[in-house]
Design a protein around this motif. Structure first.
Motif, mmCIF file in Angstrom:
data_model
loop_
_atom_site.group_PDB
_atom_site.id
_atom_site.type_symbol
_atom_site.label_atom_id
_atom_site.label_comp_id
_atom_site.label_asym_id
_atom_site.label_seq_id
_atom_site.Cartn_x
_atom_site.Cartn_y
_atom_site.Cartn_z
ATOM 1 N N ASP A 1 35.205 36.379 58.724
ATOM 2 C CA ASP A 1 36.108 35.340 59.227
ATOM 3 C C ASP A 1 37.493 35.882 59.586
ATOM 4 O OD1 ASP A 1 37.186 35.794 56.733
ATOM 5 O OD2 ASP A 1 36.767 33.788 55.955
ATOM 6 N N ASN A 2 37.694 37.179 59.408
ATOM 7 C CA ASN A 2 38.946 37.862 59.760
ATOM 8 C C ASN A 2 40.158 37.280 59.020
ATOM 9 O OD1 ASN A 2 39.903 40.103 61.040
ATOM 10 N ND2 ASN A 2 40.582 38.985 62.857
ATOM 11 N N THR B 1 44.863 42.880 48.662
ATOM 12 C CA THR B 1 44.581 41.903 49.717
ATOM 13 C C THR B 1 43.674 42.575 50.727
ATOM 14 O OG1 THR B 1 46.758 40.936 49.370
ATOM 15 C CG2 THR B 1 45.605 40.340 51.391
ATOM 16 N N CYS B 2 42.460 42.042 50.862
ATOM 17 C CA CYS B 2 41.459 42.634 51.740
ATOM 18 C C CYS B 2 41.043 41.630 52.813
ATOM 19 C CB CYS B 2 40.225 43.041 50.939
ATOM 20 S SG CYS B 2 40.550 44.189 49.594
ATOM 21 N N GLN C 1 28.898 34.900 55.323
ATOM 22 C CA GLN C 1 30.349 34.861 55.147
ATOM 23 C C GLN C 1 30.844 35.948 54.189
ATOM 24 O OE1 GLN C 1 32.483 32.984 56.914
ATOM 25 N NE2 GLN C 1 30.652 32.369 58.051
ATOM 26 N N ASP C 2 29.913 36.662 53.562
ATOM 27 C CA ASP C 2 30.259 37.734 52.625
ATOM 28 C C ASP C 2 29.427 38.963 52.972
ATOM 29 O OD1 ASP C 2 31.319 39.124 50.496
ATOM 30 O OD2 ASP C 2 30.078 38.143 48.996
ATOM 31 N N TYR D 1 32.355 48.341 51.327
ATOM 32 C CA TYR D 1 32.283 46.881 51.202
ATOM 33 C C TYR D 1 33.706 46.322 51.282
ATOM 34 C CZ TYR D 1 31.188 42.348 49.023
ATOM 35 O OH TYR D 1 31.051 41.014 48.743
ATOM 36 N N TRP D 2 33.886 45.242 52.007
ATOM 37 C CA TRP D 2 35.223 44.751 52.340
ATOM 38 C C TRP D 2 36.073 44.399 51.117
ATOM 39 C CZ3 TRP D 2 37.207 39.895 51.326
ATOM 40 C CH2 TRP D 2 36.313 38.918 50.898
ATOM 41 N N ARG D 3 35.488 43.957 50.030
ATOM 42 C CA ARG D 3 36.274 43.588 48.840
ATOM 43 C C ARG D 3 36.865 44.796 48.124
ATOM 44 N NH1 ARG D 3 33.363 39.052 45.096
ATOM 45 N NH2 ARG D 3 32.517 37.740 46.744
ATOM 46 N N TYR D 4 36.337 45.982 48.400
ATOM 47 C CA TYR D 4 36.760 47.171 47.675
ATOM 48 C C TYR D 4 37.906 47.915 48.354
ATOM 49 C CZ TYR D 4 32.230 46.554 45.315
ATOM 50 O OH TYR D 4 31.156 46.071 44.616
ATOM 51 N N CYS D 5 38.747 47.236 49.118
ATOM 52 C CA CYS D 5 39.793 47.929 49.883
ATOM 53 C C CYS D 5 40.859 48.573 48.992
ATOM 54 C CB CYS D 5 40.434 46.984 50.896
ATOM 55 S SG CYS D 5 41.496 45.718 50.181
ATOM 56 N N ALA D 6 41.009 48.159 47.749
ATOM 57 C CA ALA D 6 42.023 48.750 46.867
ATOM 58 C C ALA D 6 41.432 49.153 45.519
ATOM 59 C CB ALA D 6 43.172 47.770 46.663
ATOM 60 N N ILE D 7 40.147 49.393 45.480
ATOM 61 C CA ILE D 7 39.482 49.707 44.206
ATOM 62 C C ILE D 7 39.632 51.180 43.861
ATOM 63 C CG2 ILE D 7 37.168 50.265 45.066
ATOM 64 C CD1 ILE D 7 36.187 48.283 42.775
ATOM 65 N N ASP D 8 39.613 51.465 42.568
ATOM 66 C CA ASP D 8 39.635 52.836 42.072
ATOM 67 C C ASP D 8 38.797 52.863 40.805
ATOM 68 O OD1 ASP D 8 40.076 55.423 41.339
ATOM 69 O OD2 ASP D 8 42.215 55.216 40.988
#
Length: 182
Positions: A115-116, A109-110, A64-65, A74-81
């Motif tokens: 699970d989309n 928000t990523c 699930q992760d 990695y999907w959680r890093y969509c707005a990381i800098d």
């Protein structure tokens, strides 16, 4: 001690009888020539690989992760800098030892590909020691102008900590984003 001196003397005299200055210089020259050719030999240059010497993906092990937590994709890093704490001795949701997590964050928000669903991610900077310098990511999905500070990743978020020195960034799941009404 006298016996050791006698053995050393015999060994030295034996070497001196069997070698000349010319042969010593010849062997020394051969050694220097061989040492100069040593860097030309083929070797594995793993340190020149862009992901480091022996990049091993860091995953959660949970289907699930999904994804490599040391990769900018990695999907959680969509707005990381910033530098990823997973490459700096910490984790995706924990700071490395010797640093402290800033209580002030920016959010994004990523979408989790497993699970989309969209998740609210809190990006916390870890502060207290010099920059990690590994795994720099600059993804600006959903980044807003600096007038909307809570949604902008261009600030040094090390406010409210003992030190304002930036080390790395985490990506903590805060919750599930609500579906937008249609």
């Amino acid at each position: 001690m006298a016996g050791l001196d006698t053995i050393a003397e015999r060994l030295t005299r034996g070497i001196a009888r069997g070698t000349s200055r010319r042969s010593l210089l010849a062997k020394l020259g051969l050694g220097l020539t061989g040492a100069a050719a040593f860097p030309v030999l083929p070797v594995a240059r793993a340190a020149t690989h862009p992901e480091g010497p022996a990049h091993q993906p860091v995953t959660s092990g949970n289907i699930q992760d999904p994804g490599d937590r040391t990769s900018c994709d990695y999907w959680r890093y969509c707005a990381i800098d910033g530098f990823l704490c997973t490459c700096c001795g910490g984790a995706v949701n924990a700071c490395p030892p010797g640093t402290e997590m800033s209580p002030i964050t920016w959010i994004g928000t990523c979408t989790n590909p497993a699970d989309n669903r969209a998740y609210i991610i809190s990006y916390n900077d870890c502060c207290g020691t010099s920059s990690c310098g590994q795994c720099l990511c600059n993804r600006n999905e959903g980044d807003r102008p600096q007038v909307r500070t809570q949604s902008n990743n261009d600030y040094n978020w090390c406010l409210g900590t003992q030190s304002s020195i930036y080390n790395c960034s985490t990506a903590v799941i805060v919750g599930v984003a609500l579906d937008t009404p249609r």
